[in-house]
Scaffold this active site. Structure first.
Site, PDB file in Angstrom:
ATOM      1  N   GLU A 195       0.701 -15.949  55.487  1.00 40.45           N
ATOM      2  CA  GLU A 195       0.630 -16.155  54.044  1.00 40.45           C
ATOM      3  C   GLU A 195       0.391 -17.639  54.227  1.00 40.45           C
ATOM      4  O   GLU A 195      -0.786 -17.752  53.408  1.00 40.45           O
ATOM      5  CB  GLU A 195       2.063 -15.877  53.588  1.00 40.45           C
ATOM      6  N   ASP A 274      10.275 -10.987  46.577  1.00 41.81           N
ATOM      7  CA  ASP A 274      11.499 -12.002  45.976  1.00 41.81           C
ATOM      8  C   ASP A 274      11.548 -12.132  43.935  1.00 41.81           C
ATOM      9  O   ASP A 274      11.019 -13.353  43.597  1.00 41.81           O
ATOM     10  CB  ASP A 274      11.582 -13.370  47.297  1.00 41.81           C
TER      11      ASP A 274
HETATM   12  N1  HPA Z   1       8.229 -15.075  53.524  1.00 34.22           N
HETATM   13  C1  HPA Z   1       8.702 -15.514  54.354  1.00 34.22           C
HETATM   14  N2  HPA Z   1       9.543 -15.181  54.280  1.00 34.22           N
HETATM   15  C2  HPA Z   1      10.473 -14.430  53.035  1.00 34.22           C
HETATM   16  C3  HPA Z   1       9.718 -14.689  52.463  1.00 34.22           C
HETATM   17  C4  HPA Z   1       8.201 -14.674  52.220  1.00 34.22           C
HETATM   18  O1  HPA Z   1       7.339 -14.856  50.891  1.00 34.22           O
HETATM   19  N3  HPA Z   1      10.996 -13.910  51.096  1.00 34.22           N
HETATM   20  C5  HPA Z   1      11.941 -14.079  52.006  1.00 34.22           C
HETATM   21  N4  HPA Z   1      11.942 -14.342  52.971  1.00 34.22           N
HETATM   22 ZN    ZN Z   2       8.145 -11.732  51.871  1.00 34.94          ZN
END
Ligand code: HPA
Ligand code: ZN
Length: 331
Positions: A195, A274
């Site tokens: 990510e 989320d």
């Molecule tokens: N990335 C990492 N941790 C998380 C995320 C996310 O998008 N959303 C909630 N915890």
């Molecule tokens: Zn996530």
């Protein structure tokens, strides 16, 4: 694009990320929790994020309003209600137990509340479900192991184990033992990787954690050899387009790499991550992708099929859900 959303599995959804501002204020009032905002507008004004960690600060702070099993059940049920309206027919959802036990909430309270709402989902919402507790990667490996042991002792059934929270500086290799133990107990294994973190974290998630799906994984595109591996193994990537834009992983939805990922043969799914924080649920992500990236009916159908195939459902239930997609596209 067709008006009705296609039957879809949601595979990347943090339950605590479904707490809408109005629900946060409602729970704060019912549990007598003091928050640093007076009303929904003041809270909603904080939903501007520079990166993952600036989002996580607010996400964890708002969890203070969750106190009882009933709160966890209500949060879960509200998500399922909204998800069903958006075409979700199966949901494998994340929860962050350590974020709650660290502030004195018993693990059983969390699991019992979430578990009761998920167990009722087939009859109440027509959604099959699975629960995936996530390791907080910015906490220690021993904390993670304690969480896993607690989950394994619980009566609440879980589908797998995941890995989330602040990525950079917390590589998957930190949790090899925890994931080995989860695998030995028959749990499925997934991990957030690629990510904000580099492609090497995706390699580690595959090779060291036995990850069967990669959550996000958009940075995999920087490594051709990794893309070839993911394509060859058909390892699904649970991509969250609106999240990527709101956390500035991608600067503009119109330049989101999802169409390229599909063209390169990756098993891509669309998810909301989320949704209360990032501007929408799964169907909202699809609508936005259609408008910004030109994902058409056939792209939407492919994404819906991928989501069922990427789920941990058994083959019989997968066939039932794929047939529902067939019926929806030919009607
Ligand atoms: N990335 C990492 N941790 C998380 C995320 C996310 O998008 N959303 C909630 N915890
Ligand atoms: Zn996530």
């Amino acid at each position: 694009m067709s008006a009705a959303p296609l039957p879809t599995a949601e595979l990347h959804l943090h339950l605590e990320g479904t707490l809408e501002p109005s629900t946060i204020l409602e729970f704060a009032e019912r549990n007598q929790v003091r928050l640093p905002y007076r009303d929904v507008d003041e809270l909603a004004a904080r939903y501007e994020f520079a990166d993952l960690s600036s989002f996580l600060d607010l996400y964890y702070a708002n969890m203070a309003t969750l106190r009882t099993a009933q709160d966890f059940a209500d949060m879960t049920d509200a998500y399922l209600t909204r998800a069903a309206a958006g075409g979700v027919v199966h949901a494998e959802v994340f929860v962050d137990p350590q974020a709650h036990t660290a502030r004195g909430i018993a693990l059983e309270e969390v699991l019992a509340g979430v578990g009761s709402a998920l167990a009722a989902a087939p009859s109440v919402h027509g959604i099959s479900t699975g629960l995936i507790p996530c390791v907080l990667r910015d906490h220690s490996a021993s904390d993670a192991m304690a969480m896993l042991e607690g989950v394994l002792r619980s009566d609440v059934q879980v589908l797998g184990i995941g890995l989330d929270s602040a990525e950079v500086g917390h590589p998957p290799s930190k949790f090899t033992e925890v994931f080995d133990r989860a695998g030995a107990e028959g749990l499925h294994r997934v991990a957030h990787a690629g990510e904000e973190g580099p492609p090497s974290y995706v390699w580690e998630a595959l090779d060291l954690l036995g990850a069967e799906r990669i959550d996000h994984g958009v940075r995999s595109l920087e490594d051709d050899e990794l893309v070839a591996r993911l394509v060859r193994q058909r390892t699904p990537l649970t991509v969250c387009p609106l999240s990527n834009v709101r956390l500035r992983v991608i600067d503009d939805l119109a330049r989101h790499p999802l169409p390229e990922m599909m063209r390169r043969g990756l098993v891509v799914t669309v998810n909301s991550d989320d949704p209360a924080y990032f501007g929408g649920y799964l169907d909202d992500n699809m609508t936005a992708l259609h408008a910004a990236c030109g994902i058409d009916d056939s792209g939407a159908e492919q994404l819906a099929r991928n989501s069922i195939e990427a789920s941990f459902l058994d083959d019989a239930r997968k066939r039932v859900l794929l047939a529902r997609i067939d019926a929806a596209v030919t009607s």
